[in-house]
Scaffold this active site. Structure first.
Site, PDB file in Angstrom:
ATOM      1  N   HIS A 178       0.862  -1.196   0.000  1.00  0.00           N
ATOM      2  CA  HIS A 178       0.000   0.000   0.000  1.00  0.00           C
ATOM      3  C   HIS A 178       0.887   1.230   0.000  1.00  0.00           C
ATOM      4  CE1 HIS A 178      -3.105   2.870   1.264  1.00  0.00           C
ATOM      5  NE2 HIS A 178      -3.974   1.974   0.848  1.00  0.00           N
ATOM      6  N   GLU A 185      -7.798  -4.869   0.067  1.00  0.00           N
ATOM      7  CA  GLU A 185      -8.410  -5.607  -1.047  1.00  0.00           C
ATOM      8  C   GLU A 185      -8.466  -7.107  -0.794  1.00  0.00           C
ATOM      9  OE1 GLU A 185      -9.792  -3.813  -3.042  1.00  0.00           O
ATOM     10  OE2 GLU A 185      -8.580  -2.285  -4.006  1.00  0.00           O
TER      11      GLU A 185
HETATM   12  N1  ACO Z   1       3.880  -7.882  -4.704  1.00  0.00           N
HETATM   13  C1  ACO Z   1       5.211  -7.961  -4.955  1.00  0.00           C
HETATM   14  N2  ACO Z   1       6.046  -6.900  -4.898  1.00  0.00           N
HETATM   15  C2  ACO Z   1       5.501  -5.723  -4.567  1.00  0.00           C
HETATM   16  C3  ACO Z   1       4.126  -5.566  -4.278  1.00  0.00           C
HETATM   17  C4  ACO Z   1       3.318  -6.707  -4.358  1.00  0.00           C
HETATM   18  N3  ACO Z   1       2.006  -6.654  -4.104  1.00  0.00           N
HETATM   19  N4  ACO Z   1       3.870  -4.278  -3.981  1.00  0.00           N
HETATM   20  C5  ACO Z   1       5.036  -3.637  -4.077  1.00  0.00           C
HETATM   21  N5  ACO Z   1       6.021  -4.503  -4.425  1.00  0.00           N
HETATM   22  C6  ACO Z   1       7.446  -4.220  -4.568  1.00  0.00           C
HETATM   23  C7  ACO Z   1       7.733  -3.455  -5.844  1.00  0.00           C
HETATM   24  O1  ACO Z   1       7.987  -4.335  -6.925  1.00  0.00           O
HETATM   25  C8  ACO Z   1       8.944  -2.664  -5.452  1.00  0.00           C
HETATM   26  O2  ACO Z   1      10.050  -3.531  -5.486  1.00  0.00           O
HETATM   27  P1  ACO Z   1      11.528  -2.963  -5.821  1.00  0.00           P
HETATM   28  O3  ACO Z   1      11.872  -2.056  -4.682  1.00  0.00           O
HETATM   29  O4  ACO Z   1      12.364  -4.190  -5.898  1.00  0.00           O
HETATM   30  O5  ACO Z   1      11.398  -2.226  -7.122  1.00  0.00           O
HETATM   31  C9  ACO Z   1       8.692  -2.328  -3.977  1.00  0.00           C
HETATM   32  O6  ACO Z   1       7.820  -3.359  -3.507  1.00  0.00           O
HETATM   33  C10 ACO Z   1       8.017  -0.966  -3.767  1.00  0.00           C
HETATM   34  O7  ACO Z   1       6.923  -0.874  -4.666  1.00  0.00           O
HETATM   35  P2  ACO Z   1       6.225   0.490  -5.114  1.00  0.00           P
HETATM   36  O8  ACO Z   1       5.578   0.280  -6.444  1.00  0.00           O
HETATM   37  O9  ACO Z   1       7.162   1.648  -4.957  1.00  0.00           O
HETATM   38  O10 ACO Z   1       5.134   0.637  -4.022  1.00  0.00           O
HETATM   39  P3  ACO Z   1       3.893   1.593  -4.111  1.00  0.00           P
HETATM   40  O11 ACO Z   1       3.720   2.182  -2.777  1.00  0.00           O
HETATM   41  O12 ACO Z   1       3.959   2.536  -5.246  1.00  0.00           O
HETATM   42  O13 ACO Z   1       2.755   0.547  -4.469  1.00  0.00           O
HETATM   43  C11 ACO Z   1       0.755  -0.635  -4.569  1.00  0.00           C
HETATM   44  C12 ACO Z   1       1.583   0.394  -3.779  1.00  0.00           C
HETATM   45  C13 ACO Z   1       0.418  -0.049  -5.965  1.00  0.00           C
HETATM   46  C14 ACO Z   1      -0.557  -0.889  -3.826  1.00  0.00           C
HETATM   47  C15 ACO Z   1       1.555  -1.934  -4.707  1.00  0.00           C
HETATM   48  O14 ACO Z   1       1.899  -2.428  -3.440  1.00  0.00           O
HETATM   49  C16 ACO Z   1       0.831  -2.998  -5.534  1.00  0.00           C
HETATM   50  O15 ACO Z   1       0.885  -2.962  -6.765  1.00  0.00           O
HETATM   51  N6  ACO Z   1       0.108  -3.962  -4.847  1.00  0.00           N
HETATM   52  C17 ACO Z   1      -0.607  -4.989  -5.558  1.00  0.00           C
HETATM   53  C18 ACO Z   1      -1.947  -4.455  -6.069  1.00  0.00           C
HETATM   54  C19 ACO Z   1      -2.958  -4.203  -4.959  1.00  0.00           C
HETATM   55  O16 ACO Z   1      -3.119  -5.007  -4.048  1.00  0.00           O
HETATM   56  N7  ACO Z   1      -3.632  -3.047  -5.049  1.00  0.00           N
HETATM   57  C20 ACO Z   1      -4.628  -2.628  -4.066  1.00  0.00           C
HETATM   58  C21 ACO Z   1      -4.047  -1.650  -3.099  1.00  0.00           C
HETATM   59  S1  ACO Z   1      -5.203  -1.175  -1.816  1.00  0.00           S
HETATM   60  C22 ACO Z   1      -6.088   0.107  -2.447  1.00  0.00           C
HETATM   61  O17 ACO Z   1      -5.646   0.779  -3.340  1.00  0.00           O
HETATM   62  C23 ACO Z   1      -7.474   0.409  -1.931  1.00  0.00           C
END
Ligand code: ACO
Length: 388
Positions: free
Chosen positions: A266, A324
């Site tokens: 998140h 979610e």
């Molecule tokens: N699975 C695996 N790796 C992940 C996940 C995940 N769910 N989420 C983040 N990461 C990793 C990224 O690949 C990144 O890795 P790196 O440092 O090696 O490049 C690191 O964690 C940081 O990721 P960011 O994209 O900078 O994190 P951000 O805060 O932008 O992302 C998000 C938040 C979009 C929710 C992300 O965690 C994600 O895509 N989750 C999966 C989709 C999801 O569950 N969405 C619903 C969110 S809840 C809501 O919006 C109401």
């Protein structure tokens, strides 16, 4: 930062653009406060009608106030004929439920046959808010049935807001456990700071536009996959895994391939999203009462394995279960198809949107940030025959 020192905040991240008494989100501590109540104090106790009253009036209702709120909503549930006719046409084109909700919401400024007149003691914005909150479930349920070749089911005034929504979908009045499960979900996602759709609603109402316009815009913002989220894929993942023994190899394959695990991570919460806990508790109660405990147990296994592997593959990124993941389980347990997950989110969040609009009307200024021009300034006019 630009050459002249202007700081551009892409996405307005970190900018505080409004004051609100409606909710407080602390992503480091994993705390969500709704109108003064820690989420865990409110989510599984309040009826949704009580939460609506709380957000609109900043206090819990007494018995008389709750009775008035419940009756006011029940009286507004039926759709104007124009709305229902529109939904019939939209269903022929098989538009998504969120598109139908956006189109249906915009018709609620019409006062036509079938529609109960608004309460004359309320001002227009309050009348519209009541109509929107009362009729969102009717639009979603009616459209879903039309899309599936079935006639809409008329709302019942003797059921609560949550129970009536489930009734209008299936034709069966739900059990107390299922109603409680849905109410806990609706309470949990009713408001969440200045998220994109809430901001959109505040921007529109701040121009002194009307409530229906503000809420229609907010539905459009919620529809986007970066906001309304996709609990559907989280559920698909659990179904693909199928049994606990498959969880580790399946999740490892995804992480090795650089894919993201749906339902984890998140932008704001760096500890477990407090909403996930509330929804997990609600799902457990509901599944124990009349659900598929094998699915509930599988979800627990998948969660534990995912958290362990995320720490292994992405150490220090603080990837925790988000809202979610358990939304998917809870709404699936209520027999809602994945296409109704985001519209059901809207049925709750419309309360937060309307409450933010009241706040914005009372205290806010026109929202008008600036942009930094990044183009050239020395172009000269060419007639059409000179252009290449
Ligand atoms: N699975 C695996 N790796 C992940 C996940 C995940 N769910 N989420 C983040 N990461 C990793 C990224 O690949 C990144 O890795 P790196 O440092 O090696 O490049 C690191 O964690 C940081 O990721 P960011 O994209 O900078 O994190 P951000 O805060 O932008 O992302 C998000 C938040 C979009 C929710 C992300 O965690 C994600 O895509 N989750 C999966 C989709 C999801 O569950 N969405 C619903 C969110 S809840 C809501 O919006 C109401």
């Amino acid at each position: 930062m630009s050459a002249n020192g202007t700081v551009v905040s892409e996405g307005l991240e970190g900018i505080v653009a409004a004051q609100t008494r409606l909710s407080s989100v602390d992503g480091q501590a994993g705390e969500l406060v709704i109108a003064g109540f820690p989420l865990e104090e409110l989510a599984d106790k309040a009826t949704f009608e009580e939460v609506i009253f709380l957000l609109w009036h900043d206090s819990l209702p007494n018995a008389q106030g709750l009775g008035r709120m419940s009756a006011g909503l029940a009286a507004q549930r039926a759709l104007p004929a124009a709305t229902l006719n529109l939904l019939r046409d939209v269903a022929k084109e098989r538009a998504s439920v969120m598109d139908a909700l956006r189109m249906g919401a915009s018709t609620l400024s019409l006062q036509g046959e079938n529609a109960a007149p608004g309460d004359p003691r309320l001002d227009q914005a309050r009348r519209d808010a009541l109509s929107l909150v009362a009729r969102f479930p009717t639009i979603v349920a009616a459209y879903w049935r039309l899309l599936n070749g079935e006639e809409p089911i008329a709302p019942r005034a003797d059921l609560s807001h949550a129970a009536n929504y489930l009734y209008m979908l299936s034709g069966e009045a739900p059990s107390a456990e299922r109603t409680r499960g849905l109410e806990t979900y609706l309470n949990t996602v009713v408001d969440h700071g200045l998220n994109a759709s809430t901001f959109a609603a505040r921007v529109i109402i701040a121009t002194q536009s009307d409530m229906v316009s503000a809420i229609t815009g907010a539905v459009g913002a919620l529809k986007g996959p970066l906001h309304g989220g996709a609990p559907g894929p989280a559920l698909d993942m659990v179904f693909e895994i199928g049994e606990a023994a498959n969880a580790e190899p399946y999740l490892r394959r995804k992480l090795e391939a650089g894919e993201r695990l749906m339902g984890f991570g998140h932008r704001v919460y760096k500890v477990r999203d407090p909403r996930a806990d509330e929804l997990a508790k609600a799902a457990e109660i509901m599944f124990k009462a009349d659900g598929d405990m094998a699915l509930y147990n599988l979800v627990q296994d998948v969660e534990q394995t995912a958290l362990r592997l995320l720490e292994e593959y992405k150490p220090g990124r603080k990837l925790q279960t988000n809202v979610e993941f358990y939304t998917a389980l809870l709404l699936h347990g209520l027999d809602l198809p994945t296409d109704l997950f985001t519209p059901t989110f809207a049925i709750s969040r419309v309360v937060g949107w309307t409450a933010h609009c009241f706040e914005q009307q009372a205290t806010g200024r026109l929202i008008r940030p600036q942009s930094m021009y990044s183009g050239t300034k020395d172009r000269r006019w060419q007639s059409i025959d000179q252009r290449s």
